[in-house]
Scaffold this motif. Sequence first.
Motif, PDB file in Angstrom:
ATOM      1  N   LEU A 169       0.798  -1.219   0.000  1.00 29.81           N
ATOM      2  CA  LEU A 169       0.000   0.000   0.000  1.00 29.81           C
ATOM      3  C   LEU A 169       0.831   1.269   0.000  1.00 29.81           C
ATOM      4  N   GLN A 170       1.950   1.256   0.706  1.00 25.23           N
ATOM      5  CA  GLN A 170       2.738   2.484   0.901  1.00 25.23           C
ATOM      6  C   GLN A 170       4.064   2.381   0.177  1.00 25.23           C
ATOM      7  N   GLU A 171       4.422   3.441  -0.542  1.00 23.72           N
ATOM      8  CA  GLU A 171       5.625   3.425  -1.366  1.00 23.72           C
ATOM      9  C   GLU A 171       6.875   3.132  -0.534  1.00 23.72           C
ATOM     10  N   THR A 172       7.723   2.270  -1.081  1.00 25.70           N
ATOM     11  CA  THR A 172       8.946   1.870  -0.401  1.00 25.70           C
ATOM     12  C   THR A 172       9.957   1.390  -1.433  1.00 25.70           C
ATOM     13  N   ASN A 173      11.234   1.438  -1.062  1.00 31.24           N
ATOM     14  CA  ASN A 173      12.297   0.891  -1.905  1.00 31.24           C
ATOM     15  C   ASN A 173      12.770  -0.469  -1.408  1.00 31.24           C
ATOM     16  N   ASP A 174      12.153  -0.963  -0.359  1.00 25.90           N
ATOM     17  CA  ASP A 174      12.550  -2.252   0.206  1.00 25.90           C
ATOM     18  C   ASP A 174      12.407  -3.347  -0.853  1.00 25.90           C
ATOM     19  N   GLU A 175      13.435  -4.188  -0.985  1.00 32.11           N
ATOM     20  CA  GLU A 175      13.428  -5.219  -2.025  1.00 32.11           C
ATOM     21  C   GLU A 175      12.280  -6.217  -1.869  1.00 32.11           C
TER      22      GLU A 175
ATOM     23  N   VAL B 290       2.868  -9.534  -7.248  1.00 32.04           N
ATOM     24  CA  VAL B 290       3.019  -8.374  -6.362  1.00 32.04           C
ATOM     25  C   VAL B 290       2.460  -7.145  -7.064  1.00 32.04           C
ATOM     26  N   ILE B 291       1.659  -6.392  -6.348  1.00 31.48           N
ATOM     27  CA  ILE B 291       1.152  -5.113  -6.850  1.00 31.48           C
ATOM     28  C   ILE B 291       1.613  -4.017  -5.906  1.00 31.48           C
ATOM     29  N   ARG B 292       2.246  -3.001  -6.482  1.00 35.23           N
ATOM     30  CA  ARG B 292       2.667  -1.824  -5.714  1.00 35.23           C
ATOM     31  C   ARG B 292       1.695  -0.705  -6.070  1.00 35.23           C
ATOM     32  N   MET B 293       0.908  -0.283  -5.087  1.00 38.88           N
ATOM     33  CA  MET B 293      -0.176   0.647  -5.367  1.00 38.88           C
ATOM     34  C   MET B 293       0.316   1.945  -5.995  1.00 38.88           C
ATOM     35  N   TRP B 294       1.487   2.394  -5.638  1.00 36.34           N
ATOM     36  CA  TRP B 294       1.989   3.663  -6.148  1.00 36.34           C
ATOM     37  C   TRP B 294       2.356   3.583  -7.639  1.00 36.34           C
ATOM     38  N   GLU B 295       2.319   2.378  -8.224  1.00 33.26           N
ATOM     39  CA  GLU B 295       2.585   2.211  -9.649  1.00 33.26           C
ATOM     40  C   GLU B 295       1.310   1.980 -10.455  1.00 33.26           C
ATOM     41  N   GLN B 296       0.165   1.865  -9.788  1.00 35.63           N
ATOM     42  CA  GLN B 296      -1.090   1.519 -10.452  1.00 35.63           C
ATOM     43  C   GLN B 296      -1.756   2.730 -11.095  1.00 35.63           C
ATOM     44  N   ASP B 297      -2.354   2.514 -12.272  1.00 37.10           N
ATOM     45  CA  ASP B 297      -3.072   3.567 -12.989  1.00 37.10           C
ATOM     46  C   ASP B 297      -4.296   3.979 -12.170  1.00 37.10           C
ATOM     47  N   SER B 298      -4.407   5.248 -11.853  1.00 37.20           N
ATOM     48  CA  SER B 298      -5.496   5.724 -10.999  1.00 37.20           C
ATOM     49  C   SER B 298      -6.868   5.548 -11.632  1.00 37.20           C
ATOM     50  N   SER B 299      -6.946   5.513 -12.966  1.00 35.72           N
ATOM     51  CA  SER B 299      -8.243   5.421 -13.643  1.00 35.72           C
ATOM     52  C   SER B 299      -8.966   4.121 -13.306  1.00 35.72           C
ATOM     53  N   VAL B 300      -8.214   3.067 -13.018  1.00 38.42           N
ATOM     54  CA  VAL B 300      -8.817   1.781 -12.641  1.00 38.42           C
ATOM     55  C   VAL B 300      -9.722   1.949 -11.426  1.00 38.42           C
ATOM     56  N   PHE B 301      -9.303   2.805 -10.505  1.00 33.23           N
ATOM     57  CA  PHE B 301     -10.021   2.982  -9.242  1.00 33.23           C
ATOM     58  C   PHE B 301     -10.999   4.159  -9.293  1.00 33.23           C
ATOM     59  N   LEU B 302     -10.636   5.195 -10.036  1.00 38.09           N
ATOM     60  CA  LEU B 302     -11.519   6.364 -10.148  1.00 38.09           C
ATOM     61  C   LEU B 302     -12.820   6.017 -10.860  1.00 38.09           C
ATOM     62  N   ASN B 303     -12.776   4.996 -11.708  1.00 36.72           N
ATOM     63  CA  ASN B 303     -13.955   4.620 -12.477  1.00 36.72           C
ATOM     64  C   ASN B 303     -14.756   3.494 -11.843  1.00 36.72           C
TER      65      ASN B 303
ATOM     66  N   ALA C  73     -16.614   2.902  -8.129  1.00 35.46           N
ATOM     67  CA  ALA C  73     -16.907   3.461  -6.801  1.00 35.46           C
ATOM     68  C   ALA C  73     -16.476   2.533  -5.678  1.00 35.46           C
ATOM     69  N   ASN C  74     -16.569   1.216  -5.893  1.00 35.25           N
ATOM     70  CA  ASN C  74     -16.228   0.272  -4.839  1.00 35.25           C
ATOM     71  C   ASN C  74     -14.724   0.202  -4.570  1.00 35.25           C
ATOM     72  N   LEU C  75     -13.921   0.571  -5.569  1.00 31.50           N
ATOM     73  CA  LEU C  75     -12.463   0.571  -5.409  1.00 31.50           C
ATOM     74  C   LEU C  75     -11.913   1.982  -5.206  1.00 31.50           C
ATOM     75  N   LEU C  76     -12.799   2.961  -5.181  1.00 27.88           N
ATOM     76  CA  LEU C  76     -12.396   4.374  -5.131  1.00 27.88           C
ATOM     77  C   LEU C  76     -11.414   4.704  -4.001  1.00 27.88           C
ATOM     78  N   PRO C  77     -11.570   4.163  -2.781  1.00 32.40           N
ATOM     79  CA  PRO C  77     -10.616   4.509  -1.715  1.00 32.40           C
ATOM     80  C   PRO C  77      -9.168   4.177  -2.073  1.00 32.40           C
ATOM     81  N   LEU C  78      -8.962   3.151  -2.907  1.00 37.04           N
ATOM     82  CA  LEU C  78      -7.597   2.764  -3.291  1.00 37.04           C
ATOM     83  C   LEU C  78      -6.960   3.763  -4.248  1.00 37.04           C
ATOM     84  N   ALA C  79      -7.783   4.576  -4.906  1.00 41.27           N
ATOM     85  CA  ALA C  79      -7.254   5.566  -5.849  1.00 41.27           C
ATOM     86  C   ALA C  79      -6.299   6.528  -5.164  1.00 41.27           C
ATOM     87  N   THR C  80      -6.523   6.794  -3.884  1.00 36.25           N
ATOM     88  CA  THR C  80      -5.664   7.746  -3.158  1.00 36.25           C
ATOM     89  C   THR C  80      -4.224   7.274  -3.066  1.00 36.25           C
ATOM     90  N   LEU C  81      -3.991   5.965  -3.283  1.00 39.16           N
ATOM     91  CA  LEU C  81      -2.644   5.399  -3.163  1.00 39.16           C
ATOM     92  C   LEU C  81      -2.006   5.131  -4.524  1.00 39.16           C
TER      93      LEU C  81
END
Length: 274
Positions: free
Chosen positions: A97-103, A121-134, A136-144
């Motif tokens: 969920l939170q950006e990190t450089n840890d291997e 592995v999914i790193r939220m800070w690399e995810q396209d925001s449109s997936v979540f903005l579009n 409503a049920n995933l909208l809270p994840l858009a902030t990350l």
Amino acid sequence: MSFDNVCKLLAEKYPADFVRWLIAEESANTKVLKTELSLEPIRADSVTFIQTKNRILHIEFQTLTQSSPAITFRMLDYSVRLKRQYKCPVVQVVIFLQETNDEIAFTQEYVDDMTVHRYQVIRMWEQDSSVFLNNANLLPLATLSRTDSPQSLLSQVAKKVATISDRETKQNIAGYTEILAGLRFDKTLIRQLLSEDIMQESVIYQDILQKGKQQEAFSLSMSLLEERFGDIDESIYQKVQGLRIEQLEALCRSLLRMSEMDDLVTWLEQQQSS
């Protein structure tokens, strides 16, 4: 506050949306499975198992990269247990969920002398925001998610929340959004952009806050117990986990008067009978 648990709650409330996002499968018959597997219990606060028609989707949400046992081994352990119990293919995804450089956040396999086990592995800070903005049920994840302008992204999320027509859904999504946004944004900014009255009216939001306080009290109690008595037996762990907040606070105070493990066992028995 346990950000991992908020994500777990979202996944269990909207399993079909997570299946669609993570494995691109449309399934009307998704089922959330219990998180306690066979053999010895697993402490799985941030884990969700979703059964679709053909397989099981195992999602693990992580704010921190370090854990005991390590995430890599835990994914192997879960996979074996799930296959043994449900006898079907398992897709595993760790979501950081939170950006990190840890291997660890860039590792997708467990390896030892004889075994290689892979997972996604999914790193939220690399995810396209449109997936979540579009959605409503995933909208809270858009902030990350990925953005060149975090404040602009948060503003977009707030506008999307405001368009949700059902008031109860809006309250809950706003509550989830405020909590997850706390991983990235200042609380003042969050409350400027999100309607505070909507968030505070959310029953689930209040429940999350209460559970967050409960988890903090439990974590503090376990830290003090382990410092005082060393490794804590699973049966003691379960009893402490079942205590209310006020009982956990009383336990922390009572530890000063406990000299041995028998004192703790007696105290816990008294709490159960009260």
